[in-house]
Design an enzyme around this catalytic site. Structure first.
Site, PDB file in Angstrom:
ATOM      1  CD  GLU A 136      28.322  39.401  38.255  1.00 14.11           C
ATOM      2  OE1 GLU A 136      27.095  39.551  38.100  1.00 14.11           O
ATOM      3  OE2 GLU A 136      28.828  39.063  39.337  1.00 14.11           O
ATOM      4  CG  HIS A 213      32.001  33.902  43.596  1.00 16.84           C
ATOM      5  ND1 HIS A 213      32.336  34.397  44.841  1.00 16.84           N
ATOM      6  CD2 HIS A 213      31.715  34.977  42.829  1.00 16.84           C
ATOM      7  CE1 HIS A 213      32.254  35.722  44.828  1.00 16.84           C
ATOM      8  NE2 HIS A 213      31.884  36.102  43.617  1.00 16.84           N
ATOM      9  CD  GLU A 241      33.345  39.543  42.835  1.00 19.56           C
ATOM     10  OE1 GLU A 241      32.374  38.804  43.173  1.00 19.56           O
ATOM     11  OE2 GLU A 241      33.218  40.506  42.057  1.00 19.56           O
TER      12      GLU A 241
END
Length: 433
Positions: A136, A213, A241
């Site tokens: 990130e 996500h 993820e």
């Protein structure tokens, strides 16, 4: 939706293997027992520690390490013939308080970072297949996040992190990983340009992870195109993820849309030659981060809280080529038992029985399990038995695939062993030829 019994239905890891990708899941180390452990081992080809490898977890006090959680995940993967995705070496979050509360000049901070990478990646050298080296790093507008690392070290911290990871484990694949970068847009443009700069500098970056996500009904239409443009840079790409949340309560309509969404994401990966796999961020709603982070939302994973597969699980399987339909025939299920009949020196004989526990005849069956270290199948009868690492798959032969309701068939094997001969783990039976 129809209830799919625990031991029935498609096996995602096998379907994914056949398509040349890996389907994985994030896991919680403390839960890797019972049904949770059995499903994690049987259904998925890789595991990612959800929290156990983050800096605050492994070095809560400077110079004092806690590896038990991370070790448990890595050991579990080895016992089940799975890959490991290491998550994560450098991040702005979940850092130990001694680091965030300290006052370190840039040179010392850089050394702390590279030393941490050397220690952790070095500990698992040869046992972790992919590392999320930097996690990130981007802002929503495509600029670099003004993290502890960027504020003091500038963009150079990324190159230093990747080089330190390569030195610690030359064979692991090294990734940058981020969220809200799944489709074309400002943030993914910023990440794309960052990767181009790193590659131009000769930085050893092997892949880009897209967290995915997502929200039900909102899979980016440009997902495949976005994955492809990164792959065209000469790096691997992966969905790392994946979860797809919805406003609660779940309804049949929302679950149907979620199934379509999981299918779309899986299909997008399959369409890009350098997409190496998909990882769901937890496979069961009982182990999902969504409800605590997004109040009123949830049901984001392929299994519900009771480990019952949702339509999303079927959607993934169908995207991977499964043709068994939405649910197995009503009343269809099976079980398998394993018994060691004889042991000698470095060998053993085992007998297995597959039983139709349902109310309709079975038309084909597959038994799967995982051995501990050192056990290897050398001969089998009444089934086709194959072994990959510690994972074993047994499939019926032409003459014993049909089992009447309440009936059973048996098969056996000889194996070699080194040391002890513990019972297998993750013993499951699935129906269908």
């Amino acid at each position: 939706m129809g209830v799919l019994p625990l031991a029935d239905g498609p096996v995602l890891r096998d379907l994914a293997d056949a398509r040349g990708i890996t389907y994985g899941t994030a896991v919680t180390a403390s839960k890797l027992t019972g049904t949770y452990g059995e499903l994690a081992g049987a259904q998925f080809g890789s595991v990612t520690p959800g929290n156990e490898m983050k800096w605050a977890s492994v070095e809560p006090t400077r110079g004092s390490y806690s590896w038990s959680g991370a070790d448990r995940v890595v050991d579990f993967a080895a016992a089940h013939g799975q890959k490991v995705r290491g998550h994560t070496l450098v991040w702005h979050s979940q850092l130990p308080s001694w680091l965030t509360g300290g006052s370190f000049p840039p040179g010392e901070l850089r050394t702390l970072m590279t030393d941490h990478i050397a220690v952790e990646a070095g500990r698992y050298k040869g046992r972790v297949d992919h590392w999320d080296v930097v996690n990130e790093p981007m802002n929503e507008d495509g600029s670099l996040r003004r993290s502890l690392w960027y504020e003091q070290l500038g963009e150079s911290y990324l190159a230093d992190a990747f080089r330190a990871a390569r030195a610690a484990d030359p064979d692991a694949k090294l990734y940058v990983n981020d969220y809200n970068t799944d489709g074309l847009g400002a943030k993914s443009d910023g990440l794309y340009n960052l990767v181009k700069r790193l590659l131009a500098q000769g930085v050893p970056i092997d892949g880009v992870g897209f967290q995915a996500h997502l929200i039900v009904g909102q899979v980016p239409s440009t997902l495949e195109a976005n994955l492809k443009r990164f792959a065209d840079l000469g790096v691997d790409v992966a969905i790392t993820e994946l979860d797809i949340r919805m406003a609660l309560p779940a309804t049949d309509a929302k679950l149907a849309q979620q199934k379509s969404d999981f299918t779309k994401v899986t299909t997008a990966c399959l369409a890009v030659a350098r997409c190496v796999g998909v990882t769901v961020w937890g496979f069961t709603d009982s182990d999902s981060w969504i409800p605590s982070t997004f109040p009123g939302q949830g049901a984001a994973t392929p299994y519900d809280e009771n480990f019952v597969p949702k339509p999303a699980h079927t959607g993934i399987a169908e995207a991977l080529g499964w043709t068994g339909g939405g649910d197995p025939p009503p009343g269809s299920s099976c079980s398998v038992t394993y018994t060691v009949q004889n042991e000698w020196g470095n060998g053993f004989t085992a007998a297995l029985t597959v039983r139709n526990t349902g109310t309709v005849p079975l038309d084909g069956w597959t038994a799967t399990w995982s051995y501990g270290v050192g056990q290897q199948v050398t001969q089998a009868w009444n089934a086709t038995v194959t072994q990959a690492a510690t994972r074993v798959t047994a499939v019926n032969l032409a003459y014993n695939g049909t089992i009447p309701a309440g009936g059973s068939v048996s098969f056996g094997l000889n194996g070699s062993r080194s040391g002890t001969n513990p019972p297998p783990t993750g013993l499951l039976c699935t129906t269908g030829s």
